[in-house]
Design a protein around this motif. Sequence first.
Motif, PDB file in Angstrom:
ATOM      1  N   SER A   1      22.861 -41.060  11.741  1.00 43.00           N
ATOM      2  CA  SER A   1      21.970 -41.199  10.451  1.00 43.00           C
ATOM      3  C   SER A   1      21.452 -42.830  10.087  1.00 43.00           C
ATOM      4  O   SER A   1      20.444 -42.969   9.661  1.00 43.00           O
ATOM      5  CB  SER A   1      22.634 -40.796   9.138  1.00 43.00           C
TER       6      SER A   1
ATOM      7  N   ASP B   1      21.537 -41.170   0.624  1.00 48.77           N
ATOM      8  CA  ASP B   1      22.538 -41.020   1.706  1.00 48.77           C
ATOM      9  C   ASP B   1      23.774 -40.367   1.354  1.00 48.77           C
ATOM     10  O   ASP B   1      24.473 -40.869   0.791  1.00 48.77           O
ATOM     11  CB  ASP B   1      22.659 -42.521   2.134  1.00 48.77           C
ATOM     12  N   GLU B   2      23.855 -39.235   1.696  1.00 51.96           N
ATOM     13  CA  GLU B   2      25.105 -38.315   1.445  1.00 51.96           C
ATOM     14  C   GLU B   2      26.215 -38.135   2.497  1.00 51.96           C
ATOM     15  O   GLU B   2      26.555 -37.095   2.896  1.00 51.96           O
ATOM     16  CB  GLU B   2      24.617 -37.007   0.822  1.00 51.96           C
ATOM     17  N   ALA B   3      26.148 -39.265   3.090  1.00 46.14           N
ATOM     18  CA  ALA B   3      27.300 -39.297   4.539  1.00 46.14           C
ATOM     19  C   ALA B   3      28.590 -38.483   4.052  1.00 46.14           C
ATOM     20  O   ALA B   3      29.436 -38.081   5.084  1.00 46.14           O
ATOM     21  CB  ALA B   3      27.334 -40.853   5.025  1.00 46.14           C
ATOM     22  N   TYR B   4      29.136 -38.721   2.866  1.00 44.36           N
ATOM     23  CA  TYR B   4      30.341 -38.181   2.488  1.00 44.36           C
ATOM     24  C   TYR B   4      30.242 -36.946   1.802  1.00 44.36           C
ATOM     25  O   TYR B   4      31.188 -36.551   0.981  1.00 44.36           O
ATOM     26  CB  TYR B   4      31.218 -39.233   1.739  1.00 44.36           C
ATOM     27  N   PHE B   5      29.142 -36.373   1.902  1.00 44.96           N
ATOM     28  CA  PHE B   5      28.719 -35.057   0.930  1.00 44.96           C
ATOM     29  C   PHE B   5      29.794 -34.108   0.752  1.00 44.96           C
ATOM     30  O   PHE B   5      30.580 -33.658   0.004  1.00 44.96           O
ATOM     31  CB  PHE B   5      27.624 -34.457   1.321  1.00 44.96           C
ATOM     32  N   GLU B   6      30.630 -33.834   2.140  1.00 46.22           N
ATOM     33  CA  GLU B   6      31.527 -32.690   2.391  1.00 46.22           C
ATOM     34  C   GLU B   6      32.784 -33.083   1.450  1.00 46.22           C
ATOM     35  O   GLU B   6      33.427 -31.917   1.259  1.00 46.22           O
ATOM     36  CB  GLU B   6      31.569 -32.717   3.870  1.00 46.22           C
TER      37      GLU B   6
ATOM     38  N   ASN C   1      23.908 -32.966  -4.857  1.00 45.74           N
ATOM     39  CA  ASN C   1      23.687 -32.516  -3.787  1.00 45.74           C
ATOM     40  C   ASN C   1      21.911 -32.377  -3.628  1.00 45.74           C
ATOM     41  O   ASN C   1      21.359 -31.772  -4.276  1.00 45.74           O
ATOM     42  CB  ASN C   1      23.909 -30.846  -3.962  1.00 45.74           C
TER      43      ASN C   1
ATOM     44  N   VAL D   1      16.559 -36.819   1.982  1.00 43.54           N
ATOM     45  CA  VAL D   1      18.103 -36.628   1.857  1.00 43.54           C
ATOM     46  C   VAL D   1      18.956 -36.970   3.208  1.00 43.54           C
ATOM     47  O   VAL D   1      18.215 -36.069   4.297  1.00 43.54           O
ATOM     48  CB  VAL D   1      18.599 -35.294   1.349  1.00 43.54           C
TER      49      VAL D   1
ATOM     50  N   ARG E   1      21.858 -36.857   5.771  1.00 42.39           N
ATOM     51  CA  ARG E   1      23.535 -36.623   6.138  1.00 42.39           C
ATOM     52  C   ARG E   1      23.879 -36.905   7.592  1.00 42.39           C
ATOM     53  O   ARG E   1      22.887 -37.144   8.506  1.00 42.39           O
ATOM     54  CB  ARG E   1      23.683 -35.099   5.745  1.00 42.39           C
ATOM     55  N   THR E   2      25.136 -36.607   7.847  1.00 48.25           N
ATOM     56  CA  THR E   2      25.564 -37.031   9.200  1.00 48.25           C
ATOM     57  C   THR E   2      26.641 -36.122   9.716  1.00 48.25           C
ATOM     58  O   THR E   2      27.352 -35.469   9.064  1.00 48.25           O
ATOM     59  CB  THR E   2      26.067 -38.565   9.122  1.00 48.25           C
TER      60      THR E   2
ATOM     61  N   GLY F   1      22.601 -37.544  13.143  1.00 41.63           N
ATOM     62  CA  GLY F   1      22.605 -37.221  11.886  1.00 41.63           C
ATOM     63  C   GLY F   1      21.202 -36.806  11.552  1.00 41.63           C
ATOM     64  O   GLY F   1      20.418 -36.350  12.332  1.00 41.63           O
TER      65      GLY F   1
END
Length: 366
Positions: A97, A196-201, A210, A223, A225-226, A239
């Motif tokens: 990403s 930047d939702e790199a840690y979304f999960e 979200n 948005v 993600r990676t 990403g």
Amino acid sequence: MKVIANDWINHLSPYEAGKPISELAREFGLQEENIIKLASNENPLGFSELAKQAISSELAEIARYPDGAAFALKQALVEHLSAHQINASQITLGNGSNDILDLIARIFLRPGTNAIFSAHAFIVYKLATITAGAEAREVAAQNYAHDLTAIIKTIDINTKVIFLANPNNPTGTCFTQRELQSFLAQIPAHILVVLDEAYFEYADPKLATNGMQLVHQYPNLVVVRTFSKAYGLAGLRVGYAVAHPEITNLLNKARQPFNVNSLAQIAAVYALKDQDFIKNGITLNHKGMQQIIAGIAKLDLDYLPSQGNFLAIKFAQDTSQINLELLRRGVIVRPIAGYQMPEFLRVSIGTEAENQQFLQTLTAIL
Ligand SMILES: *Cc1c(COP(=O)(O)O)cnc(C)c1O
């Protein structure tokens, strides 16, 4: 050559990555198998077996260029994001990403413009902004968290991009979906908001955002993600960004034609199919977070509550000496003085055994 380089590049400090295990082994004469690395928020479970098999069968094709349009991976993402009705024309893939963050800076920033982000936010926003010759506007944080109101007040006529990390690295702090909605409603349509939702999960959906729910409503929202964190594919570099097709077209024009390699593409397709792997990783992360919080409580250390797969631990003083002692004993964590947090160490949540080794080593040092 320094004289002919763009002046703003001369003033940059390079990104400081987590120390590789092999490098620590060389420097301190340690055995690699005795070293633990909790420094780059990597997945302690590795990555999906399905993805591993897919990579093996793709090896025979390495002499060929990858699919520059990444058809299969975009289809897999469309399916993965089906609840939000994302179309392939809204997806851009990146060599990690970070590639996308850099693309955004190259497309929208130039000397005379500025980008805004929070103090203690992921450092790549600053690097990408300065590399593009633009002004980096860092906004004071509130208890280490993004101060969205202060960010809005920092906007001026030259502002082109706002970078937000949620959850943020290295602090683990979060703002809610509601706060994001109220923020977006106040941002002029000609300013790009990069979420930047790199840690979304890993994050609790009640506490975090979200962004996929909002890309249809806000044509100025990207948005990002990676596959580097929960999916465990950091070494392959992949990403993605989801945005309005017009933004996606711009990103597509400026990217390198083959920016995501063929092994990364096939691995990501199969990693998306293996949601059991993701669930296991999230469970392990929650347990490990509790384990580390309990361990540092015994040492009377404070920390920033985190929605990521890492924890910023606060010490009474500058942590460079403690970090050195940890390295000597084969424990790699991340000093974050470069984030104006010299009294913190950021530790990635590992396996139960790795967390225990970290806690025991830290206890011995203190
Ligand atoms: C780790 C991280 C990324 C991911 O970078 P990749 O280039 O995808 O490996 C992006 N943003 C933040 C905030 C991160 O911590």
